[in-house]
Design an enzyme around this catalytic site. Structure first.
Site, mmCIF file in Angstrom:
data_model
loop_
_atom_site.group_PDB
_atom_site.id
_atom_site.type_symbol
_atom_site.label_atom_id
_atom_site.label_comp_id
_atom_site.label_asym_id
_atom_site.label_seq_id
_atom_site.Cartn_x
_atom_site.Cartn_y
_atom_site.Cartn_z
ATOM 1 N N CYS A 69 19.667 58.289 -10.119
ATOM 2 C CA CYS A 69 18.719 59.142 -9.388
ATOM 3 C C CYS A 69 19.305 59.569 -8.033
ATOM 4 O O CYS A 69 19.512 58.736 -7.151
ATOM 5 C CB CYS A 69 17.414 58.357 -9.201
ATOM 6 S SG CYS A 69 16.254 59.068 -8.033
ATOM 7 N N CYS A 72 17.099 58.786 -5.036
ATOM 8 C CA CYS A 72 17.124 57.335 -4.798
ATOM 9 C C CYS A 72 18.352 56.963 -3.979
ATOM 10 O O CYS A 72 18.263 56.188 -3.023
ATOM 11 C CB CYS A 72 17.151 56.567 -6.119
ATOM 12 S SG CYS A 72 15.715 56.813 -7.175
#
Length: 151
Positions: A69, A72
């Site tokens: 991600c 993230c």
């Protein structure tokens, strides 16, 4: 007045009693002798998450994330810095949703990154999406804690 608090060791998961006035004096685990706070997020699997949330009397801030991600990864440095500001009064943790898929499903984590704040064994707040500045993470966590403080 200093009160005893239960604090779960991030290394061996033993529950320790620590006087609240001594949280800032680098307490160590009575069992494994490792520091109870390391100034960085603690990586948790499902069992570690359950123990921290259920047994610790400290609020637990969790970043639900995945290695693939991009947002993230963008939030990770800010989250590391926020951990240094929030500890020792908040346990700061990370859960990799790729490795703990059952936990993500149980908590209905629908997007990542998602910050969730737990207190007294239950979720009190959730913030989906990346907060990329440490001060935003700290401000959000402290605002939620203040809103849910006992009267």
């Amino acid at each position: 007045m200093s009160e005893p608090l239960h604090v779960v060791c991030p290394s061996c998961r033993t529950t320790n009693r620590v006087q609240s006035a001594q949280l800032g004096s680098d307490p160590s685990c009575g069992r494994c002798k490792q520091p109870l706070f390391q100034g960085k997020p603690v990586s948790l699997d499902e069992a570690g998450f359950d123990k921290q949330v259920a047994r610790s009397e400290l609020p637990v801030l969790v970043d639900f994330w995945a290695p693939w991600c991009g947002p993230c990864r963008a939030m990770a440095p800010a989250y590391e810095q926020a951990a240094r500001q929030l500890e020792p009064h908040v346990r700061v943790a990370k859960v990799n949703t790729e490795e703990a898929q059952a936990l993500g499903a149980r908590l209905d984590i629908r997007s990542i990154p998602t910050l969730a704040l737990f207190m007294g064994g239950r979720e009190i707040a959730r913030q989906p999406g990346a907060l990329t500045r440490p001060e935003d993470i700290v401000r959000w966590a402290r605002a939620q804690l203040a809103a849910h403080a006992p009267a």
